[in-house]
Design a protein around this motif. Structure first.
Motif, mmCIF file in Angstrom:
data_model
loop_
_atom_site.group_PDB
_atom_site.id
_atom_site.type_symbol
_atom_site.label_atom_id
_atom_site.label_comp_id
_atom_site.label_asym_id
_atom_site.label_seq_id
_atom_site.Cartn_x
_atom_site.Cartn_y
_atom_site.Cartn_z
ATOM 1 N N PHE A 37 30.256 -52.158 -9.384
ATOM 2 C CA PHE A 37 29.922 -50.769 -9.133
ATOM 3 C C PHE A 37 28.908 -50.706 -7.999
ATOM 4 O O PHE A 37 28.257 -51.712 -7.663
ATOM 5 C CB PHE A 37 29.296 -50.136 -10.392
ATOM 6 C CG PHE A 37 30.268 -49.803 -11.475
ATOM 7 C CD1 PHE A 37 30.757 -50.794 -12.312
ATOM 8 C CD2 PHE A 37 30.705 -48.502 -11.669
ATOM 9 C CE1 PHE A 37 31.675 -50.493 -13.322
ATOM 10 C CE2 PHE A 37 31.607 -48.194 -12.681
ATOM 11 C CZ PHE A 37 32.085 -49.188 -13.501
ATOM 12 N N ARG A 38 28.765 -49.533 -7.443
ATOM 13 C CA ARG A 38 27.704 -49.328 -6.470
ATOM 14 C C ARG A 38 27.150 -47.920 -6.626
ATOM 15 O O ARG A 38 27.841 -47.025 -7.125
ATOM 16 C CB ARG A 38 28.194 -49.548 -5.038
ATOM 17 C CG ARG A 38 29.234 -48.572 -4.552
ATOM 18 C CD ARG A 38 29.730 -48.981 -3.172
ATOM 19 N NE ARG A 38 30.724 -48.055 -2.648
ATOM 20 C CZ ARG A 38 31.386 -48.239 -1.514
ATOM 21 N NH1 ARG A 38 31.156 -49.312 -0.766
ATOM 22 N NH2 ARG A 38 32.268 -47.352 -1.101
ATOM 23 N N ARG A 39 25.897 -47.771 -6.218
ATOM 24 C CA ARG A 39 25.279 -46.457 -6.322
ATOM 25 C C ARG A 39 24.436 -46.196 -5.095
ATOM 26 O O ARG A 39 23.479 -46.935 -4.827
ATOM 27 C CB ARG A 39 24.422 -46.338 -7.582
ATOM 28 C CG ARG A 39 23.715 -45.007 -7.704
ATOM 29 C CD ARG A 39 23.188 -44.770 -9.098
ATOM 30 N NE ARG A 39 22.296 -45.817 -9.533
ATOM 31 C CZ ARG A 39 21.950 -45.997 -10.799
ATOM 32 N NH1 ARG A 39 22.408 -45.202 -11.741
ATOM 33 N NH2 ARG A 39 21.144 -46.984 -11.133
ATOM 34 N N GLN A 44 26.084 -40.614 -8.079
ATOM 35 C CA GLN A 44 26.463 -41.337 -9.291
ATOM 36 C C GLN A 44 26.997 -42.719 -8.938
ATOM 37 O O GLN A 44 27.525 -42.939 -7.849
ATOM 38 C CB GLN A 44 27.532 -40.539 -10.047
ATOM 39 C CG GLN A 44 27.004 -39.326 -10.780
ATOM 40 C CD GLN A 44 28.046 -38.736 -11.707
ATOM 41 O OE1 GLN A 44 29.229 -38.708 -11.392
ATOM 42 N NE2 GLN A 44 27.601 -38.273 -12.877
ATOM 43 N N ARG A 45 26.866 -43.617 -9.895
ATOM 44 C CA ARG A 45 27.418 -44.943 -9.708
ATOM 45 C C ARG A 45 28.943 -44.846 -9.693
ATOM 46 O O ARG A 45 29.526 -44.115 -10.505
ATOM 47 C CB ARG A 45 26.934 -45.835 -10.843
ATOM 48 C CG ARG A 45 27.072 -47.300 -10.596
ATOM 49 C CD ARG A 45 26.059 -48.127 -11.377
ATOM 50 N NE ARG A 45 25.851 -47.730 -12.736
ATOM 51 C CZ ARG A 45 24.927 -48.264 -13.525
ATOM 52 N NH1 ARG A 45 24.133 -49.227 -13.062
ATOM 53 N NH2 ARG A 45 24.788 -47.864 -14.764
ATOM 54 N N TYR A 94 24.727 -52.967 -5.247
ATOM 55 C CA TYR A 94 25.956 -53.298 -5.966
ATOM 56 C C TYR A 94 25.602 -53.965 -7.294
ATOM 57 O O TYR A 94 24.719 -54.831 -7.351
ATOM 58 C CB TYR A 94 26.827 -54.238 -5.125
ATOM 59 C CG TYR A 94 27.454 -53.541 -3.952
ATOM 60 C CD1 TYR A 94 26.705 -53.208 -2.828
ATOM 61 C CD2 TYR A 94 28.805 -53.193 -3.958
ATOM 62 C CE1 TYR A 94 27.268 -52.549 -1.753
ATOM 63 C CE2 TYR A 94 29.384 -52.536 -2.888
ATOM 64 C CZ TYR A 94 28.603 -52.220 -1.790
ATOM 65 O OH TYR A 94 29.171 -51.556 -0.732
ATOM 66 N N TYR A 95 26.305 -53.537 -8.340
ATOM 67 C CA TYR A 95 26.059 -54.039 -9.684
ATOM 68 C C TYR A 95 27.351 -54.588 -10.279
ATOM 69 O O TYR A 95 28.407 -53.985 -10.113
ATOM 70 C CB TYR A 95 25.573 -52.911 -10.600
ATOM 71 C CG TYR A 95 24.340 -52.204 -10.112
ATOM 72 C CD1 TYR A 95 24.422 -51.171 -9.185
ATOM 73 C CD2 TYR A 95 23.084 -52.565 -10.585
ATOM 74 C CE1 TYR A 95 23.288 -50.519 -8.732
ATOM 75 C CE2 TYR A 95 21.937 -51.917 -10.147
ATOM 76 C CZ TYR A 95 22.052 -50.901 -9.218
ATOM 77 O OH TYR A 95 20.928 -50.256 -8.782
ATOM 78 N N GLU A 111 32.683 -45.930 -15.929
ATOM 79 C CA GLU A 111 31.386 -46.579 -16.122
ATOM 80 C C GLU A 111 31.031 -46.736 -17.594
ATOM 81 O O GLU A 111 30.465 -47.754 -18.004
ATOM 82 C CB GLU A 111 30.314 -45.765 -15.401
ATOM 83 C CG GLU A 111 28.916 -46.315 -15.522
ATOM 84 C CD GLU A 111 27.904 -45.460 -14.771
ATOM 85 O OE1 GLU A 111 28.319 -44.531 -14.055
ATOM 86 O OE2 GLU A 111 26.698 -45.741 -14.915
ATOM 87 N N TRP A 117 25.284 -55.027 -17.976
ATOM 88 C CA TRP A 117 25.105 -54.825 -16.538
ATOM 89 C C TRP A 117 24.130 -55.829 -15.963
ATOM 90 O O TRP A 117 23.167 -56.256 -16.632
ATOM 91 C CB TRP A 117 24.560 -53.420 -16.280
ATOM 92 C CG TRP A 117 25.522 -52.346 -16.638
ATOM 93 C CD1 TRP A 117 25.774 -51.844 -17.884
ATOM 94 C CD2 TRP A 117 26.374 -51.632 -15.744
ATOM 95 N NE1 TRP A 117 26.737 -50.865 -17.814
ATOM 96 C CE2 TRP A 117 27.116 -50.712 -16.511
ATOM 97 C CE3 TRP A 117 26.587 -51.681 -14.364
ATOM 98 C CZ2 TRP A 117 28.060 -49.854 -15.949
ATOM 99 C CZ3 TRP A 117 27.509 -50.817 -13.806
ATOM 100 C CH2 TRP A 117 28.242 -49.919 -14.596
#
Length: 127
Positions: A37-39, A44-45, A94-95, A111, A117
């Motif tokens: 994911f990215r935010r 929002q992510r 980035y997650y 999500e 995470w």
């Protein structure tokens, strides 16, 4: 203890490449859906990509299709995100995330389905 650790972020020029790594501990990454994911600040992510546990089926956000590639190294218990043709708009944290209670056959961009995470790694693309 279940943990996810990201690495590989950094500064790159527009058009360059980076490979992010997500190393899992406390569980076998190939047994579960894993996602990146990215935010961006104030947003929002969003799911960038994910890889399914059973057959490696992948998902990509429209904005990264044909530029990013997700892959898995089971021996290293690591999921990678190879990012090519990077653009300034890709500048965000980035997650990686793991769905340790999978309800669906394929990985998802949702999500709320991801239970664990990492802390994230920052990618900065200069123009």
């Amino acid at each position: 203890q279940v943990q996810l650790g990201e690495s590989g972020g950094g500064l790159v020029h527009s058009g360059g490449s980076l490979r992010l790594s997500c190393t899992a501990s406390g569980f076998r990454a190939n047994d579960y859906h894993i996602a990146w994911f990215r935010r961006a600040p104030g947003k929002q992510r969003e799911a960038v990509s994910c890889i399914s546990s059973h057959d490696g089926t992948t998902y990509y956000h429209d904005s990264v299709k044909e530029r990013f590639t997700i892959s898995r190294d089971n021996a290293r218990n690591t999921v990678y995100l190879l990012m090519n043709s990077l653009e300034p708009d890709d500048t965000v944290a980035y997650y990686c995330a793991a769905d340790l209670r999978p309800m669906y056959r394929d990985c998802s961009a949702a999500e709320h389905l991801y239970t664990n995470w990492g802390k994230g790694t920052l990618v900065t693309v200069s123009s």
